[in-house]
Design an enzyme around this catalytic site. Structure first.
Site, mmCIF file in Angstrom:
data_model
loop_
_atom_site.group_PDB
_atom_site.id
_atom_site.type_symbol
_atom_site.label_atom_id
_atom_site.label_comp_id
_atom_site.label_asym_id
_atom_site.label_seq_id
_atom_site.Cartn_x
_atom_site.Cartn_y
_atom_site.Cartn_z
ATOM 1 N N GLU A 172 0.755 -1.242 -0.011
ATOM 2 C CA GLU A 172 0.017 -0.030 -0.236
ATOM 3 C C GLU A 172 1.027 1.131 -0.019
ATOM 4 O O GLU A 172 2.115 1.182 0.617
ATOM 5 C CB GLU A 172 -0.961 0.075 1.422
ATOM 6 C CG GLU A 172 -1.655 -1.043 1.186
ATOM 7 C CD GLU A 172 -3.029 -1.016 2.282
ATOM 8 O OE1 GLU A 172 -3.284 -0.277 2.886
ATOM 9 O OE2 GLU A 172 -3.144 -2.568 2.698
ATOM 10 N N THR A 193 -12.873 -2.405 0.212
ATOM 11 C CA THR A 193 -14.079 -1.506 0.031
ATOM 12 C C THR A 193 -14.524 -1.358 1.609
ATOM 13 O O THR A 193 -15.758 -1.926 1.928
ATOM 14 C CB THR A 193 -15.288 -2.194 -0.634
ATOM 15 O OG1 THR A 193 -15.200 -3.708 -0.634
ATOM 16 C CG2 THR A 193 -14.891 -2.013 -2.233
ATOM 17 N N TRP A 244 -11.890 -8.104 6.450
ATOM 18 C CA TRP A 244 -11.176 -7.570 7.471
ATOM 19 C C TRP A 244 -11.893 -7.211 8.526
ATOM 20 O O TRP A 244 -12.588 -6.320 8.750
ATOM 21 C CB TRP A 244 -10.397 -6.248 7.017
ATOM 22 C CG TRP A 244 -9.629 -5.781 7.890
ATOM 23 C CD1 TRP A 244 -9.653 -4.730 8.822
ATOM 24 C CD2 TRP A 244 -8.015 -6.126 8.073
ATOM 25 N NE1 TRP A 244 -8.386 -4.584 9.445
ATOM 26 C CE2 TRP A 244 -7.648 -5.614 9.225
ATOM 27 C CE3 TRP A 244 -7.347 -7.219 7.451
ATOM 28 C CZ2 TRP A 244 -6.349 -5.650 9.584
ATOM 29 C CZ3 TRP A 244 -5.939 -7.467 7.961
ATOM 30 C CH2 TRP A 244 -5.601 -6.507 8.997
#
Length: 423
Positions: free
Chosen positions: A215, A279, A404
């Site tokens: 990331e 998302t 997550w």
């Protein structure tokens, strides 16, 4: 399957009578604990059993499963009160089958750290296809940072769950490092070295795939990152391993921002066997109070993603957590507390708060005042928001859902998954 929104004065007994379902079964699938107090506005999942079985002396989970020609894991999914364990006792009533018969396949992946409570993970693994122990890091020299994953791998094996090696640029202080990514992606040799290290560890420890999560990559390294994932996939697939890559939630190819520019959806979608769309985190620790994964924002990401990546390669992210903000929110100072979704409901019950539902975000929330006179705002997930997200994933024909994380319990959500999808 039905969803019930609790009205003022309603009890679990009264709700059970309304639907012809025992209060005990409603409590089971929703993870409710005695004395079964409810909050006004709370959403309850109502499931009706089609076949029940009363356990006799000497019977085991496996013998009962054989008797009904079903899978022991399916019995664990149908009976969350078993908490993922096979122990039975005489007189215990098991749900063999629910009235709902799902016909839509959906794979499920989730992440867990080594310090996860084993009891919590056992309640979730019966529903899971994959488990990604979090995380194998990249060192400041581009090597692989090891992970104490033995317990997680042992538990995955017990439930027939395929483990994925999670490879990320998360540092020791819990932040993602674009500098470490830059070192690892700098040359053909550095990319090859990291790929070899990840594949070697995956084979040594019995992983079935590699989940890559770099990331905040520098924009100029977007193509190098895709090249690394393509190299990793080529070598991993030849050895029976698949490769998945996590993607920031973009809505266009040229979306600005340090989180987005290093992730080229088209290139990474071509490079990997599958992708995870992250998302979630619209509502986040340092941001203003709002839904973690508002359905309208999620849909904008999905609409863009399917223009670049085949839907059958996509896992849609799902947030198994909630946030509690203290008001007023002050940019740069305020910090939300992360809690589980069941904890959010329990907090509403304890504080006598009425749960509201934001129709646009398709997400519940509530306010309460603590004992210091401070007002709080809590956004979380419940059966209504879960169903909205699950239906969305199904409508696109996605391969699966990526949670997550698997660190916190959420019985109602997993019970809903069990009756909505073929897991």
């Amino acid at each position: 399957m039905q969803l019930h929104t609790v009205q003022a004065g309603e009890t679990l007994t009264a709700i059970g009578g309304e639907y012809g379902v025992s209060p005990g079964l409603i409590a089971r699938v929703n993870g409710l604990e005695p004395p079964f107090a409810l909050a006004v506005g709370q959403s309850l999942l109502i499931l009706k059993p089609r076949i029940l079985h009363t356990v006799r002396s000497g019977e085991t989970l496996y013998s009962v499963a054989r008797q009904y020609d079903t899978d022991p894991l399916q019995l664990l999914r149908n009976n969350p009160n078993l908490e993922g364990r096979a122990a039975l006792f005489p007189g215990q009533v098991l749900v063999i089958a629910w009235e709902d018969t799902p016909d839509t396949p959906m794979e499920l992946n989730g992440y867990a750290e080594p310090d996860v409570r084993e009891a919590v993970l056992r309640t979730i693994l019966p529903y899971s296809t994959f488990l990604a122990p979090f995380t194998y890091g990249v060192s400041n020299t581009g090597g692989l940072v090891p992970l104490k994953d033995e317990t997680l791998l042992r538990l995955a094996d017990q439930y027939g769950v395929i483990p994925w090696l999670h490879l990320s640029t998360l540092t020791e202080d819990g932040t993602f490092s674009n500098e470490r990514a830059a070192v690892a992606l700098a040359t053909d040799e550095s990319r090859m070295s990291l790929a070899d290290a990840a594949i070697g560890t995956a084979l040594e420890k019995g992983y079935g795939g590699i989940d890559v999560d770099f990331e905040f990559i520098f924009p100029e390294q977007a193509e190098a990152y895709a090249d690394f994932v393509a190299l990793l996939r080529q070598r991993a697939n030849a050895l029976g391993l698949e490769v998945v890559v996590a993607l920031a939630p973009k809505t266009s190819a040229d979306q600005a921002g340090v989180l987005y520019q290093g992730h080229n959806y088209r290139l990474l979608g071509e490079a990997a066997n599958a992708v995870l769309l992250m998302t979630y985190e619209w509502g986040y620790t340092y941001g203003p109070p709002m839904a973690v994964a508002p359905i309208d924002a999620v849909k904008r990401v999905l609409d863009y993603a399917v223009t670049e990546i085949p839907p059958e390669k996509i896992f849609m992210g799902f947030p198994n957590y909630a946030y509690n903000w203290t008001l007023p929110f002050v940019t740069g100072e305020s910090r939300a507390t992360s809690i589980s979704n069941p904890e959010a409901v329990a907090l509403a019950v304890r504080m006598g708060a009425e749960i509201q539902f934001d129709e646009k975000a398709q997400t519940p929330y509530f306010h309460y005042t603590d004992d210091r006179g401070m007002v709080h705002e809590v956004w979380f997930e419940d059966p209504r928001s879960c169903l909205a997200k699950f239906d969305l994933a199904a409508s696109y024909g996605f391969r699966g859902l990526g949670f997550w994380n698997f660190m916190r319990p959420f019985p109602a959500c997993f019970s809903l998954l069990n009756t909505r999808f073929l897991l």
